[in-house]
Design a protein around this motif. Structure first.
Motif, PDB file in Angstrom:
ATOM      1  N   ASN A 174     -28.581  63.631 -87.544  1.00 12.84           N
ATOM      2  CA  ASN A 174     -27.389  63.022 -86.506  1.00 12.84           C
ATOM      3  C   ASN A 174     -26.719  63.888 -85.916  1.00 12.84           C
ATOM      4  O   ASN A 174     -25.999  63.725 -84.836  1.00 12.84           O
ATOM      5  CB  ASN A 174     -26.381  62.010 -87.498  1.00 12.84           C
ATOM      6  N   HIS A 175     -26.416  65.079 -86.576  1.00 16.82           N
ATOM      7  CA  HIS A 175     -25.647  66.305 -85.769  1.00 16.82           C
ATOM      8  C   HIS A 175     -26.584  66.831 -84.821  1.00 16.82           C
ATOM      9  O   HIS A 175     -25.849  67.068 -83.638  1.00 16.82           O
ATOM     10  CB  HIS A 175     -25.395  67.322 -87.000  1.00 16.82           C
ATOM     11  N   GLU A 176     -27.942  66.932 -85.083  1.00 10.87           N
ATOM     12  CA  GLU A 176     -28.645  67.327 -84.042  1.00 10.87           C
ATOM     13  C   GLU A 176     -28.787  66.437 -82.608  1.00 10.87           C
ATOM     14  O   GLU A 176     -28.695  67.208 -81.637  1.00 10.87           O
ATOM     15  CB  GLU A 176     -30.011  67.602 -84.317  1.00 10.87           C
ATOM     16  N   ILE A 177     -28.825  64.975 -83.070  1.00  7.51           N
ATOM     17  CA  ILE A 177     -28.671  64.149 -82.122  1.00  7.51           C
ATOM     18  C   ILE A 177     -27.620  64.280 -81.077  1.00  7.51           C
ATOM     19  O   ILE A 177     -27.298  64.159 -79.802  1.00  7.51           O
ATOM     20  CB  ILE A 177     -28.984  62.688 -82.663  1.00  7.51           C
ATOM     21  N   SER A 204     -25.862  54.438 -79.144  1.00  7.54           N
ATOM     22  CA  SER A 204     -26.221  54.523 -80.384  1.00  7.54           C
ATOM     23  C   SER A 204     -27.111  55.740 -80.536  1.00  7.54           C
ATOM     24  O   SER A 204     -27.826  56.405 -79.580  1.00  7.54           O
ATOM     25  CB  SER A 204     -26.805  53.201 -80.869  1.00  7.54           C
ATOM     26  N   TYR A 205     -27.547  56.110 -81.653  1.00  9.74           N
ATOM     27  CA  TYR A 205     -28.499  57.254 -82.082  1.00  9.74           C
ATOM     28  C   TYR A 205     -29.704  56.811 -81.704  1.00  9.74           C
ATOM     29  O   TYR A 205     -30.532  57.874 -80.891  1.00  9.74           O
ATOM     30  CB  TYR A 205     -28.509  57.348 -83.633  1.00  9.74           C
ATOM     31  N   LEU A 206     -30.190  55.609 -81.731  1.00  7.83           N
ATOM     32  CA  LEU A 206     -31.615  55.000 -81.303  1.00  7.83           C
ATOM     33  C   LEU A 206     -31.478  55.349 -79.564  1.00  7.83           C
ATOM     34  O   LEU A 206     -32.582  55.817 -78.964  1.00  7.83           O
ATOM     35  CB  LEU A 206     -31.905  53.885 -81.545  1.00  7.83           C
ATOM     36  N   HIS A 207     -30.576  54.739 -78.973  1.00  4.49           N
ATOM     37  CA  HIS A 207     -30.630  54.931 -77.630  1.00  4.49           C
ATOM     38  C   HIS A 207     -30.464  56.265 -76.860  1.00  4.49           C
ATOM     39  O   HIS A 207     -30.820  56.660 -75.928  1.00  4.49           O
ATOM     40  CB  HIS A 207     -29.525  54.175 -76.680  1.00  4.49           C
ATOM     41  N   SER A 208     -29.640  57.035 -77.663  1.00  2.02           N
ATOM     42  CA  SER A 208     -29.685  58.392 -77.522  1.00  2.02           C
ATOM     43  C   SER A 208     -30.877  59.313 -77.515  1.00  2.02           C
ATOM     44  O   SER A 208     -31.161  59.930 -76.629  1.00  2.02           O
ATOM     45  CB  SER A 208     -28.633  59.141 -78.653  1.00  2.02           C
ATOM     46  N   MET A 209     -31.666  59.173 -78.613  1.00  6.66           N
ATOM     47  CA  MET A 209     -33.001  59.693 -78.412  1.00  6.66           C
ATOM     48  C   MET A 209     -33.872  59.222 -77.581  1.00  6.66           C
ATOM     49  O   MET A 209     -34.687  59.850 -76.869  1.00  6.66           O
ATOM     50  CB  MET A 209     -33.601  59.164 -79.994  1.00  6.66           C
TER      51      MET A 209
END
Length: 74
Positions: free
Chosen positions: A19-22, A40-45
């Motif tokens: 999460n920190h790297e994202i 969100s994290y998923l959308h960020s990726m």
């Protein structure tokens, strides 16, 4: 009797690190801070991967055109 150690702590540490790297990668995206925070994290990726793919694609095309222009001078 075999004792099973809990991996709960290690799993949490891995998730926290991911999460920190994202968050770090999301901060590099050319979008507003407000838009970054809405992802969100998923959308960020997904956005990060798309941005990298397009950057590589355009960099490759740019390099190709530079080579063409360079060879035209010869």
């Amino acid at each position: 009797m075999v004792s099973h150690r809990s991996t709960k702590g290690a799993s949490k540490a891995r998730r926290d690190h991911i999460n920190h790297e994202i968050k770090n990668m999301r901060a590099l995206l050319p979008i507003t801070l407000e838009d970054q925070e809405r992802l969100s994290y998923l959308h960020s990726m997904a956005v990060i991967c798309t941005y990298i793919k397009k950057s590589v694609l355009f960099q490759g095309k740019f390099s190709y055109f530079l080579n063409v222009l360079t060879n035209m001078k010869d």
